[in-house]
Design an enzyme around this catalytic site. Structure first.
Site, PDB file in Angstrom:
ATOM      1  N   CYS A  69      -1.318  -7.446  -0.101  1.00 55.57           N
ATOM      2  CA  CYS A  69      -0.132  -6.442  -0.364  1.00 55.57           C
ATOM      3  C   CYS A  69       0.576  -6.268   1.083  1.00 55.57           C
ATOM      4  O   CYS A  69      -0.421  -5.766   1.924  1.00 55.57           O
ATOM      5  CB  CYS A  69      -0.380  -5.247  -0.967  1.00 55.57           C
ATOM      6  SG  CYS A  69       0.910  -4.140  -1.298  1.00 55.57           S
ATOM      7  N   CYS A  73      -0.652   1.195   2.724  1.00 50.91           N
ATOM      8  CA  CYS A  73      -1.496   2.497   2.116  1.00 50.91           C
ATOM      9  C   CYS A  73      -2.811   2.907   2.729  1.00 50.91           C
ATOM     10  O   CYS A  73      -3.785   1.734   2.629  1.00 50.91           O
ATOM     11  CB  CYS A  73      -1.412   2.603   0.671  1.00 50.91           C
ATOM     12  SG  CYS A  73       0.205   2.107  -0.271  1.00 50.91           S
ATOM     13  N   CYS A  76      -6.403   1.828   0.960  1.00 54.02           N
ATOM     14  CA  CYS A  76      -6.084   0.580   0.045  1.00 54.02           C
ATOM     15  C   CYS A  76      -6.809  -0.636   0.651  1.00 54.02           C
ATOM     16  O   CYS A  76      -6.422  -1.302   1.754  1.00 54.02           O
ATOM     17  CB  CYS A  76      -4.824   0.189  -0.569  1.00 54.02           C
ATOM     18  SG  CYS A  76      -4.829  -0.982  -1.889  1.00 54.02           S
ATOM     19  N   CYS A 113      -4.014  -1.414 -18.894  1.00 52.16           N
ATOM     20  CA  CYS A 113      -3.261  -1.339 -17.731  1.00 52.16           C
ATOM     21  C   CYS A 113      -3.669  -2.529 -16.860  1.00 52.16           C
ATOM     22  O   CYS A 113      -4.725  -3.003 -16.740  1.00 52.16           O
ATOM     23  CB  CYS A 113      -3.977  -0.088 -17.036  1.00 52.16           C
ATOM     24  SG  CYS A 113      -3.853   1.350 -17.960  1.00 52.16           S
ATOM     25  N   CYS A 144       0.151  -0.583 -19.881  1.00 49.06           N
ATOM     26  CA  CYS A 144       0.688   0.258 -18.699  1.00 49.06           C
ATOM     27  C   CYS A 144       0.741  -1.079 -17.844  1.00 49.06           C
ATOM     28  O   CYS A 144      -0.218  -1.658 -17.714  1.00 49.06           O
ATOM     29  CB  CYS A 144      -0.285   1.259 -18.473  1.00 49.06           C
ATOM     30  SG  CYS A 144       0.144   2.025 -17.042  1.00 49.06           S
ATOM     31  N   CYS A 204       3.408   7.342 -15.743  1.00 52.83           N
ATOM     32  CA  CYS A 204       2.066   7.527 -15.387  1.00 52.83           C
ATOM     33  C   CYS A 204       1.979   7.573 -14.017  1.00 52.83           C
ATOM     34  O   CYS A 204       2.283   6.860 -13.244  1.00 52.83           O
ATOM     35  CB  CYS A 204       0.957   6.276 -15.740  1.00 52.83           C
ATOM     36  SG  CYS A 204      -0.554   6.606 -15.221  1.00 52.83           S
ATOM     37  N   ARG A 276      -6.028  12.078 -16.209  1.00 46.13           N
ATOM     38  CA  ARG A 276      -7.136  10.934 -16.199  1.00 46.13           C
ATOM     39  C   ARG A 276      -8.025  10.928 -15.025  1.00 46.13           C
ATOM     40  O   ARG A 276      -7.461  11.101 -13.722  1.00 46.13           O
ATOM     41  CB  ARG A 276      -6.396   9.683 -16.430  1.00 46.13           C
ATOM     42  CG  ARG A 276      -7.369   8.618 -16.297  1.00 46.13           C
ATOM     43  CD  ARG A 276      -6.815   7.120 -16.477  1.00 46.13           C
ATOM     44  NE  ARG A 276      -6.031   7.217 -17.508  1.00 46.13           N
ATOM     45  CZ  ARG A 276      -4.793   6.762 -17.649  1.00 46.13           C
ATOM     46  NH1 ARG A 276      -4.251   6.199 -16.595  1.00 46.13           N
ATOM     47  NH2 ARG A 276      -3.881   6.992 -18.757  1.00 46.13           N
TER      48      ARG A 276
HETATM   49  S1  SF4 Z   1      -1.785   0.996  -2.923  1.00 48.23           S
HETATM   50 FE1  SF4 Z   1      -2.485  -1.065  -2.122  1.00 48.23          FE
HETATM   51  S2  SF4 Z   1      -1.621  -2.717  -3.731  1.00 48.23           S
HETATM   52 FE2  SF4 Z   1      -0.627  -0.499  -4.058  1.00 48.23          FE
HETATM   53  S3  SF4 Z   1       1.149  -0.801  -2.492  1.00 48.23           S
HETATM   54 FE3  SF4 Z   1      -0.286   0.424  -1.630  1.00 48.23          FE
HETATM   55  S4  SF4 Z   1      -1.325  -1.376  -0.121  1.00 48.23           S
HETATM   56 FE4  SF4 Z   1      -0.144  -2.215  -2.111  1.00 48.23          FE
END
Ligand code: SF4
Length: 334
Positions: A69, A73, A76, A113, A144, A204, A276
């Site tokens: 990705c 974040c 993550c 999901c 979801c 959600c 949740r």
């Molecule tokens: S949480 Fe992870 S998968 Fe989702 S947008 Fe951020 S980096 Fe990408």
């Protein structure tokens, strides 16, 4: 009991109008910081008014496209910005996703999901994603998806395919957001939520606690959610799972009592939403989870993995439910 100790209670009187979208930070903070027993008592009262307190909804989450990705974040493992050692994979075949959903349905899950590690879906992926929604719906399950940011056309397409819920978390407060993520903004999140709502898909939306934020950030996040034009129908509250190689790997864990307070506040501010317990349950004791259910959590993810993280096994959850006298909610049950 002295009169003084009773005097804490009036400030926590159950609001006569409990579905509200005009929360102030001050009143939410006052609830969050109230004596723990008072907060839990009030949250349980609100919970009983809208739900069977001994029923919990079971959802299953499948990663349909893992890793790689471009977003950053800080929590993550799937971000290309962090060195978590996770191997990226391509979008799963539609048939495989539907087969996995069938297994989950047969094991008792009522909602399926599907999550893809994308900034936003590419147009070329939309046909497959739509086919997944249609295939899982045909099994009689709620669907979801969480695919990153959506434009209004994509949201409309998913809505037409029959998608029930779209997950898009605001993660934390607006103030703290930039400390965790720089590749998109808090306002971007709200924009996708508005597209989802306008397309008739249920929302959600929740967040992650234990990312080094302060109590006021947790409160602020819930104020944002509770003051949306409509409350999200599902509010996932995750406890950070620190992952080696990510910027939040070394963050101090959140006090379990503060976590339970967050659940109770979510229940009180969004009385009809499913709250949740999501990521992080492997780091919770059974007793902490029991307190979360008492505080108003009424949905969990079942299955051994949650996207890329561990989750308590189904045997463990079944044992805990038996010990607590909790039953799984049937499809469509409030
Ligand atoms: S949480 Fe992870 S998968 Fe989702 S947008 Fe951020 S980096 Fe990408």
């Amino acid at each position: 009991m002295t009169l003084a100790s009773r005097s804490n209670e009036p400030s926590l009187a159950t609001p006569t109008r409990d579905i509200r979208r005009d929360w102030t930070k001050e009143e939410a903070l006052a609830l969050y910081t109230a004596p723990f027993n008072n907060l839990l008592f009030q949250a349980q009262k609100v919970h009983r008014k809208h739900f069977d307190p001994n029923k919990v909804q079971l959802s299953r989450l499948l990663s349909i496209k893992t890793g790689g990705c471009p977003e950053d974040c800080g929590y993550c493992s799937q971000s290309t910005h962090h060195d978590s050692g996770l191997k990226a994979s391509r979008l799963m075949e539609v048939e495989r996703v539907v087969a996995e959903a069938r297994k989950a349905r047969d094991a008792g899950a009522t909602r399926y999901c599907m999550g893809a590690a994308w900034r936003s879906p590419k147009d070329r992926d939309m046909d497959a994603v739509v086919a997944m929604v249609e295939g899982v719906k045909a099994l009689g399950m709620e669907t979801c998806m969480t695919l990153g940011m959506l434009d209004s056309e994509q949201a409309v397409r998913l809505g037409r395919a029959g998608l029930d819920y779209y997950n898009h978390n605001i993660d934390t407060s607006e103030r703290y957001y930039g400390k965790v993520i720089s590749t998109h903004s808090f306002a971007d999140r709200l924009e996708t939520l508005a597209h989802v709502r306008q397309s008739g898909i249920k929302v959600c939306c929740g967040g992650i606690v234990g990312m080094g934020e302060e109590a006021i950030d947790r409160v602020d996040m819930l104020v944002t959610l509770a003051n949306l034009p409509e409350h999200p129908e599902s509010v996932p509250i995750n406890m950070l799972i620190p992952i080696e190689g990510t910027p939040l790997a070394k963050v101090d864990p959140i006090d379990p009592i503060a976590f339970v307070r967050t659940i109770a506040l979510a229940r009180m501010m969004m009385p009809k939403s499913y709250v949740r317990l999501s990521a992080g349950r492997t780091a919770m004791t059974d007793e902490m989870q029991a307190l979360c259910f008492f505080a108003g959590a009424n949905s969990i993810f079942v299955g051994d993995t949650l996207l890329t993280a561990d989750n308590p096994g189904e045997d463990h959850d079944a044992r805990l439910f038996r010990r607590l006298g909790i039953q799984a909610m049937e499809h469509g049950e409030p």
